[in-house]
Design an enzyme around this catalytic site. Structure first.
Site, PDB file in Angstrom:
ATOM      1  N   THR A  65      68.789  77.677  34.395  1.00 57.26           N
ATOM      2  CA  THR A  65      69.335  76.915  33.270  1.00 57.26           C
ATOM      3  C   THR A  65      70.294  75.800  33.669  1.00 57.26           C
ATOM      4  OG1 THR A  65      69.028  78.776  31.797  1.00 57.26           O
ATOM      5  CG2 THR A  65      70.634  77.121  31.124  1.00 57.26           C
ATOM      6  N   LYS A 162      74.603  78.305  24.698  1.00 54.11           N
ATOM      7  CA  LYS A 162      75.111  78.516  26.062  1.00 54.11           C
ATOM      8  C   LYS A 162      76.129  77.434  26.440  1.00 54.11           C
ATOM      9  CE  LYS A 162      70.897  80.609  27.887  1.00 54.11           C
ATOM     10  NZ  LYS A 162      69.892  80.593  28.966  1.00 54.11           N
ATOM     11  N   ASP A 350      64.695  73.005  30.197  1.00 54.07           N
ATOM     12  CA  ASP A 350      65.403  73.111  31.484  1.00 54.07           C
ATOM     13  C   ASP A 350      64.551  73.801  32.547  1.00 54.07           C
ATOM     14  OD1 ASP A 350      65.529  75.464  30.047  1.00 54.07           O
ATOM     15  OD2 ASP A 350      67.536  76.002  30.744  1.00 54.07           O
TER      16      ASP A 350
HETATM   17 ZN   LIG Z   1      67.391  78.225  30.853  1.00 56.69          ZN
END
Ligand SMILES: [Zn+2]
Length: 552
Positions: A65, A162, A350
């Site tokens: 990520t 996130k 990503d």
């Molecule tokens: Zn990710």
């Protein structure tokens, strides 16, 4: 000054808003896999009205990520932007560090940091402090370049469940907000603000997440219409206590300790992200003047659903159809407030993601399996190697994906050459079942390795300050499924095609529709945006402007 800016914008037909969307773990085939059941205005808007690159692949080995987001933001590989892994070993601090942790800053909300007792993301558990900043990103981002070019007058924001999905894209010059699973609020750090803007305080006080309390994640459509409608209950799916393996998945009461986590494991996480982003667009008045603004929204639910249930699951299928509705709602809102014709939209991911060994085995792909890294140091071959060097203590101190870390102090104390030991250990590891390649950092630094696509992807991941001692590549469809105690169904992070493959869509202002099958990379996105906006490319950018978008 205002007049000058206005005419500048008109002449070059600037978009009023650059809307960069990232869907965490959206593999390249997923937007079209359920094409016949997509609704109006979501993916269909991008497919019908935008340019769709169907063959975009990352060229770095560690498809995680932070690495992918930093690559989207900077147009560069980890060797350039420095984000080599979600977690790496900091030799100065003598401990593992989480990519964007920063002791110089703190979260603005007390108690909203990582709760190590309930956190299921192992990378977040590695963080030593709750402060977050973009300072570890070593290159400028597209958003930074907008700030520089437009004299600091572009409004720049990044939003995600996130922290790493928000902070990366906002760059060094923007503002970032992310979701706290502990408090179900959107939070930020003192890097960005001394205190919350009023509208954020109000959104948090209204506790919108509570609307999901005591409700369930249920299927959007009739079960019989789903490809995976008959296979909801499969042994390899993660059965998280309370959330379960089959529909309906219960969120439980809002005061239960996993309530915030359960929201992120379902389309609810994306819906909350969208709700927050809509208020942000309105209250910060994005896209309302002639200076282009920048908003990044990174949707995280697809990643969590992928890890727990895999893409080829009923949950994975329903999540894509629900994400499609979330995107449609976003595009309708942007059209109403700014106009899609004034907005330049780019959507990518990503990284991709794999299917599970259980599913692959059931279809005849028998090599797919889980790998247990704990056994590496104690394997007979490794014991013999240690004997050869006269080492009795632990030689492999740590394996944290994707790097093996050797006991450097011990190697030095024994008077051994670090490079010799690295190469010998790498050679032994390569004999293990399930390991495709083990590449020592000293071999990478000496540049005496065969020039293959795979080797180049490991080299693209190499940063001498942060990379570990040996880069481990598993065979295709071989995974580690133990996420720090929690056994998950599927793990991405390899250089294989299922992990490198992502979609790229451009739509909105000045974009003519088209489908492009030639090979491109996500590193091309930032330089393409830079070209369209008349900016210089981000400092470490290696991509090239996509000609279908820039028009020449
Ligand atoms: Zn990710």
């Amino acid at each position: 000054m205002v007049l000058f800016s206005a005419s500048l914008a008109a002449e070059t037909e600037m978009p009023k808003l650059v809307l960069q969307l990232t869907v965490d773990q959206l593999r390249g085939d997923l937007p079209t896999r359920y094409r016949d059941r997509l609704g109006e205005g979501g993916f269909r808007y991008l497919l019908d009205r935008g340019i769709h690159y169907s063959n975009a692949h990352y060229q770095h080995a560690n498809t995680e990520t932070i690495v992918g987001h930093a690559s989207l933001a900077t147009g560069s590989v980890p060797a350039g932007h420095g984000m080599v892994a979600n977690v790496w070993y900091d030799h100065e601090l003598g401990r593992l560090v989480y990519n964007i942790e920063d002791p110089d800053y703190h979260l603005l909300s007390a108690g909203a940091g990582v709760d190590k007792k309930t956190e299921i993301d192992p990378t977040l558990k590695a963080a030593g402090v709750d402060g977050r900043s973009p300072n570890a990103i070593l290159a400028s981002t597209l958003s930074d370049e907008m700030a520089i070019h437009f004299g600091g007058r572009s409004k720049i924001f990044g939003v995600s469940v996130k922290d790493r999905g928000a902070v990366t894209m906002a760059g060094h010059a923007g503002k970032a907000f992310w979701f706290s699973k502990s408090t179900t609020e959107f939070v930020t750090s003192s890097y960005y603000y001394p205190k919350y803007p009023d509208w954020v305080k109000e959104w948090n006080l209204a506790k919108p997440a509570k609307a999901f309390a005591n409700t369930n994640w249920t299927l959007l459509h009739d079960r019989s219409t789903y490809l995976f409608g008959d296979s909801d209950d499969r042994a390899w799916e993660t059965s998280f206590p309370g959330f379960g393996r089959t529909f309906p998945h219960a969120f439980g009461p809002s005061d239960s300790k996993y309530f915030g986590t359960f929201l992120t494991l379902s389309p609810a996480g994306d819906k909350l992200t969208l709700d927050f982003a809509k208020i942000l667009i309105e209250k910060e008045e994005l896209g309302q003047d002639e200076i282009p603004d920048y908003l990044s929204i990174s949707f995280s639910s697809t990643d969590y659903v992928g890890h727990l249930f895999e893409p080829s699951s009923l949950e994975g299928e329903d999540n894509i159809l629900q994400l499609d509705r979330t995107l449609a709602e976003l595009f309708t809102f942007v059209d109403k407030t700014i106009g899609l014709d004034n907005t330049l939209i780019v959507l990518s991911a990503d990284h991709g993601g794999p299917e599970t060994p259980g599913y692959l085995n059931s279809l005849g792909l028998k090599d797919a399996h889980y790998f247990e890294p704990d056994k590496m140091d104690r394997a007979p071959a490794m014991m013999r190697l240690k004997q050869r060097f006269g080492i009795s203590e632990e030689l492999i101190t740590k394996y944290y994906h994707p790097y093996v870390y050797l006991n450097r102090e011990l190697i030095a104390k024994m008077g051994l050459e670090q490079a010799d030991v690295e190469n010998a250990v790498a050679a032994e590891l390569m004999k293990f079942r399930g390991i495709s390649m083990a590449v020592s950092s000293s071999a990478l630094a000496s540049n005496r390795l065969p020039d293959t696509l795979l080797m180049r992807s490991v080299l693209n991941n190499y940063n001498h300050k942060r990379s570990g001692d040996i880069y481990l590549v598993f065979e295709p469809h071989v995974f580690i499924n133990d996420m720090d105690g929690l056994e998950v169904a599927a793990t991405h992070g390899s250089p294989w095609r299922y992990d490198t493959h992502v979609p790229i869509f451009f739509a909105g202002k000045g974009i003519k529709s088209g489908k492009v099958h030639r090979a491109v990379t996500p590193y091309d996105i930032a330089p393409t945006l830079a070209a369209l906006l008349g900016l210089k490319p981000p400092s470490a950018s290696i991509g090239e402007p996509l000609r279908e978008v820039t028009g020449n």
